[in-house]
Design a protein around this motif. Sequence first.
Motif, PDB file in Angstrom:
ATOM      1  N   GLY A  16       0.867  -1.118  -0.066  1.00 38.34           N
ATOM      2  CA  GLY A  16       0.052  -0.050   0.187  1.00 38.34           C
ATOM      3  C   GLY A  16       0.791   1.299   0.173  1.00 38.34           C
ATOM      4  O   GLY A  16       0.625   2.244  -0.896  1.00 38.34           O
ATOM      5  N   GLU A  35      10.891   3.207   5.460  1.00 45.63           N
ATOM      6  CA  GLU A  35      10.831   1.567   5.588  1.00 45.63           C
ATOM      7  C   GLU A  35      11.882   0.940   6.436  1.00 45.63           C
ATOM      8  O   GLU A  35      13.268   1.242   6.445  1.00 45.63           O
ATOM      9  N   GLU A  36      11.346   0.506   7.739  1.00 48.01           N
ATOM     10  CA  GLU A  36      12.388  -0.111   8.607  1.00 48.01           C
ATOM     11  C   GLU A  36      12.893  -1.299   8.272  1.00 48.01           C
ATOM     12  O   GLU A  36      14.216  -1.665   8.597  1.00 48.01           O
ATOM     13  N   THR A  42       5.577  -7.003   3.395  1.00 46.74           N
ATOM     14  CA  THR A  42       5.041  -8.143   3.443  1.00 46.74           C
ATOM     15  C   THR A  42       4.958  -9.194   2.273  1.00 46.74           C
ATOM     16  O   THR A  42       5.619 -10.230   1.902  1.00 46.74           O
ATOM     17  N   LYS A  51       6.107 -17.039  -0.835  1.00 46.37           N
ATOM     18  CA  LYS A  51       5.114 -18.184  -0.626  1.00 46.37           C
ATOM     19  C   LYS A  51       4.898 -18.857  -1.883  1.00 46.37           C
ATOM     20  O   LYS A  51       4.890 -20.191  -2.376  1.00 46.37           O
ATOM     21  N   ARG A 113      13.242   3.328  10.717  1.00 43.83           N
ATOM     22  CA  ARG A 113      11.902   3.144  11.384  1.00 43.83           C
ATOM     23  C   ARG A 113      11.424   4.652  11.608  1.00 43.83           C
ATOM     24  O   ARG A 113      12.037   5.785  11.943  1.00 43.83           O
ATOM     25  N   ALA A 114      10.168   4.929  11.398  1.00 46.79           N
ATOM     26  CA  ALA A 114       9.394   6.194  11.700  1.00 46.79           C
ATOM     27  C   ALA A 114       8.704   5.940  12.722  1.00 46.79           C
ATOM     28  O   ALA A 114       7.694   5.100  12.797  1.00 46.79           O
ATOM     29  N   ASP A 304      -3.157  -3.408   5.572  1.00 48.63           N
ATOM     30  CA  ASP A 304      -3.428  -4.303   6.525  1.00 48.63           C
ATOM     31  C   ASP A 304      -3.552  -3.824   8.196  1.00 48.63           C
ATOM     32  O   ASP A 304      -3.991  -4.269   8.979  1.00 48.63           O
ATOM     33  N   THR A 312      -2.812  -7.913  -0.580  1.00 50.09           N
ATOM     34  CA  THR A 312      -2.151  -7.218  -1.449  1.00 50.09           C
ATOM     35  C   THR A 312      -2.958  -6.159  -2.408  1.00 50.09           C
ATOM     36  O   THR A 312      -2.732  -4.877  -2.407  1.00 50.09           O
TER      37      THR A 312
HETATM   38  P1  FAD Z   1       3.198  -4.389   4.302  1.00 54.79           P
HETATM   39  O1  FAD Z   1       3.153  -4.939   2.991  1.00 54.79           O
HETATM   40  O2  FAD Z   1       3.170  -5.378   5.446  1.00 54.79           O
HETATM   41  O3  FAD Z   1       3.868  -3.342   4.664  1.00 54.79           O
HETATM   42  C1  FAD Z   1       4.320  -2.567   5.580  1.00 54.79           C
HETATM   43  C2  FAD Z   1       5.648  -2.275   5.714  1.00 54.79           C
HETATM   44  O4  FAD Z   1       5.553  -1.178   6.815  1.00 54.79           O
HETATM   45  C3  FAD Z   1       6.585  -3.136   5.989  1.00 54.79           C
HETATM   46  O5  FAD Z   1       7.695  -3.288   5.190  1.00 54.79           O
HETATM   47  C4  FAD Z   1       7.036  -2.709   7.485  1.00 54.79           C
HETATM   48  O6  FAD Z   1       8.563  -3.048   7.625  1.00 54.79           O
HETATM   49  C5  FAD Z   1       7.059  -1.221   7.491  1.00 54.79           C
HETATM   50  N1  FAD Z   1       6.870  -0.777   8.626  1.00 54.79           N
HETATM   51  C6  FAD Z   1       6.103  -1.009   9.874  1.00 54.79           C
HETATM   52  N2  FAD Z   1       6.238   0.023  10.662  1.00 54.79           N
HETATM   53  C7  FAD Z   1       7.246   0.839  10.440  1.00 54.79           C
HETATM   54  C8  FAD Z   1       7.901   1.972  10.902  1.00 54.79           C
HETATM   55  N3  FAD Z   1       7.177   2.454  12.292  1.00 54.79           N
HETATM   56  N4  FAD Z   1       8.631   2.489  10.350  1.00 54.79           N
HETATM   57  C9  FAD Z   1       8.950   2.262   8.717  1.00 54.79           C
HETATM   58  N5  FAD Z   1       8.495   1.162   8.368  1.00 54.79           N
HETATM   59  C10 FAD Z   1       7.645   0.429   9.125  1.00 54.79           C
HETATM   60  N6  FAD Z   1      -1.982 -11.308  -0.083  1.00 54.79           N
HETATM   61  C11 FAD Z   1      -2.433 -11.637  -1.205  1.00 54.79           C
HETATM   62  O7  FAD Z   1      -3.158 -10.944  -1.860  1.00 54.79           O
HETATM   63  N7  FAD Z   1      -2.142 -12.866  -1.638  1.00 54.79           N
HETATM   64  C12 FAD Z   1      -1.448 -13.752  -1.020  1.00 54.79           C
HETATM   65  O8  FAD Z   1      -1.140 -14.762  -1.699  1.00 54.79           O
HETATM   66  C13 FAD Z   1      -0.941 -13.369   0.156  1.00 54.79           C
HETATM   67  N8  FAD Z   1      -0.073 -14.226   0.971  1.00 54.79           N
HETATM   68  C14 FAD Z   1       0.504 -14.050   2.046  1.00 54.79           C
HETATM   69  C15 FAD Z   1       1.060 -14.952   2.631  1.00 54.79           C
HETATM   70  C16 FAD Z   1       1.849 -14.689   3.906  1.00 54.79           C
HETATM   71  C17 FAD Z   1       2.747 -15.558   4.448  1.00 54.79           C
HETATM   72  C18 FAD Z   1       1.193 -13.271   4.521  1.00 54.79           C
HETATM   73  C19 FAD Z   1       2.088 -13.059   5.709  1.00 54.79           C
HETATM   74  C20 FAD Z   1       0.630 -12.378   3.815  1.00 54.79           C
HETATM   75  C21 FAD Z   1       0.201 -12.731   2.612  1.00 54.79           C
HETATM   76  N9  FAD Z   1      -0.831 -11.721   1.984  1.00 54.79           N
HETATM   77  C22 FAD Z   1      -1.261 -12.125   0.778  1.00 54.79           C
HETATM   78  C23 FAD Z   1      -0.985 -10.488   2.438  1.00 54.79           C
HETATM   79  C24 FAD Z   1      -0.395  -9.496   2.060  1.00 54.79           C
HETATM   80  O9  FAD Z   1       1.184  -9.662   2.114  1.00 54.79           O
HETATM   81  C25 FAD Z   1      -0.736  -8.114   2.736  1.00 54.79           C
HETATM   82  O10 FAD Z   1      -2.055  -8.083   2.581  1.00 54.79           O
HETATM   83  C26 FAD Z   1       0.034  -6.952   2.155  1.00 54.79           C
HETATM   84  O11 FAD Z   1       1.547  -7.032   2.137  1.00 54.79           O
HETATM   85  C27 FAD Z   1      -0.563  -5.539   2.942  1.00 54.79           C
HETATM   86  O12 FAD Z   1       0.241  -4.623   2.594  1.00 54.79           O
HETATM   87  P2  FAD Z   1       0.434  -3.301   3.281  1.00 54.79           P
HETATM   88  O13 FAD Z   1       0.997  -2.185   2.582  1.00 54.79           O
HETATM   89  O14 FAD Z   1      -0.579  -3.081   4.296  1.00 54.79           O
HETATM   90  O15 FAD Z   1       1.646  -3.847   4.652  1.00 54.79           O
END
Ligand code: FAD
Length: 460
Positions: A16, A35-36, A42, A51, A113-114, A304, A312
């Motif tokens: 996101g 990004e930390e 994820t 995966k 980290r922020a 998330d 994703t």
């Molecule tokens: P994330 O992708 O989790 O990104 C958050 C980022 O923020 C991370 O890089 C983290 O390091 C960073 N962060 C956190 N706190 C801080 C801070 N304070 N300062 C700086 N950086 C920070 N979804 C699908 O659609 N299909 C799939 O097949 C699928 N398989 C999955 C399998 C597994 C094992 C897992 C765990 C998840 C899977 N997902 C899948 C779910 C998908 O990965 C998430 O829905 C998606 O990554 C969410 O994106 P996001 O941007 O919300 O968060």
Amino acid sequence: MPQYDYDLFVIGAGSGGVRAARLAAMTGARVGVAEEHEVGGTCVVRGCIPKKFMVYASDFAHEFKVAKSYGWHVDARFDWREFLTAKDIEIARLSGVYTANLTKAGAELFHERATLIEPHCIRLANSGRTVSADKILIATGGRPWKPAELPGVEHAITSEEAFHLHELPKRMVIAGGGYIAVEFAGIFAGLGVETTLVYRGANILRGFDDDVREHLTEQIERRGVRVILGKTWDAIEKTDTGLLNRLTDGLEIESDEVMFATGRNAYTKDLGLDAAGVELRATGAVKVDEYSRTNVEHIWAIGDVTDRMNLTPVAIREAIAFVETAFKNNPSKFDYDCVPTAVFSQPPVGTVGLTEAEARKTFGPVDIYLSKFRPQKVTLTRIDERVLMKLVVDPHNQKILGAHIVGPEAAEMIQMAAIAVKAGITKQQWDATCALHPTVAEEMVTLRERYIPPELAAAE
Ligand code: FAD
């Protein structure tokens, strides 16, 4: 008007955060991103992508079995370390592409980290710098959860470590019944690991259609996963030969690894949200409105960390809607209806729309079309694999409310079927599509007879 260092500061460069930062920067906004860990988050680093590589690696074992009945003699040997190296090189490449796309778009990336220290101020952990931003986007994702009170839980890994195990274990026990647990059970079983899936509920994949749940359980058991339902852990103990999993009712299973895939929590810990006055839901997820805006006017949250639909493509669509709303004067919200999802189990599941139970709850009686059959590819073999296809139809207007598939390429099929279900087409329009022969998918457009479950058929 106060002057800020950035027009937008994004915390978290996952699915996101990267999309939002890139699109906002492309409008000419001054964007900072922190990004930390690795850029990509994820999905790219410890979720969907690695995966899926593991699923591909594991599925070869099944393909080799099938190949034998087609005259192939394959002397196969799997090298876990070699696979990990290949996977990690590709993940690093992808993370690099995400980083390059961010900076190319003009966003400034901070590898640290922020945390929020005031409503418009962010502290960067390594450099100790404080930056200010007009708008802030929280996109910090989620983290796996383990039951802290369970004796011996420190011996258990989560999906995060499962991607980097030093050695492929001989015996694996997986806790959980959600899609991550089921996918990893398939991965390890396919790779020849003696795999047990333990879930406390009555069946795996809560929230999926009941026929899908039942059918998939049978299918994964046939592929070698031992499924134990209705049990949890009393303790995990380290022994000379591995780990002893003490389950409820005195059941004991020894394994080399135990993996907990028992859920994920929004990652809001120590983020400083209280300093900024951002409200959380009881679950710890950030509370947002349908435009992804928090209770603080200039702070938004997507993905998330808001725990709406943790996928994703959903995080990406929320990011796009956010940029439209906050930077293009075009208030937009994502429509969560008919989002297709897959479970990359072996065989996989693809689903879109309502389950039969959900449809009955909303619409009362519904028409069901259901078929179970052996896919052509295994008919030369002794493998007893069955495909399940199911349509849930509103009897009043014949609209297709849900489509569910368990079988090879179910995820690929459901992506296409989702176009029709999302468009709200009727069963007649669906059936007007000519079959493509010979395919597994053709069964989907030739489901003519309404399905009456055997117990009801007997009563009629
Ligand atoms: P994330 O992708 O989790 O990104 C958050 C980022 O923020 C991370 O890089 C983290 O390091 C960073 N962060 C956190 N706190 C801080 C801070 N304070 N300062 C700086 N950086 C920070 N979804 C699908 O659609 N299909 C799939 O097949 C699928 N398989 C999955 C399998 C597994 C094992 C897992 C765990 C998840 C899977 N997902 C899948 C779910 C998908 O990965 C998430 O829905 C998606 O990554 C969410 O994106 P996001 O941007 O919300 O968060």
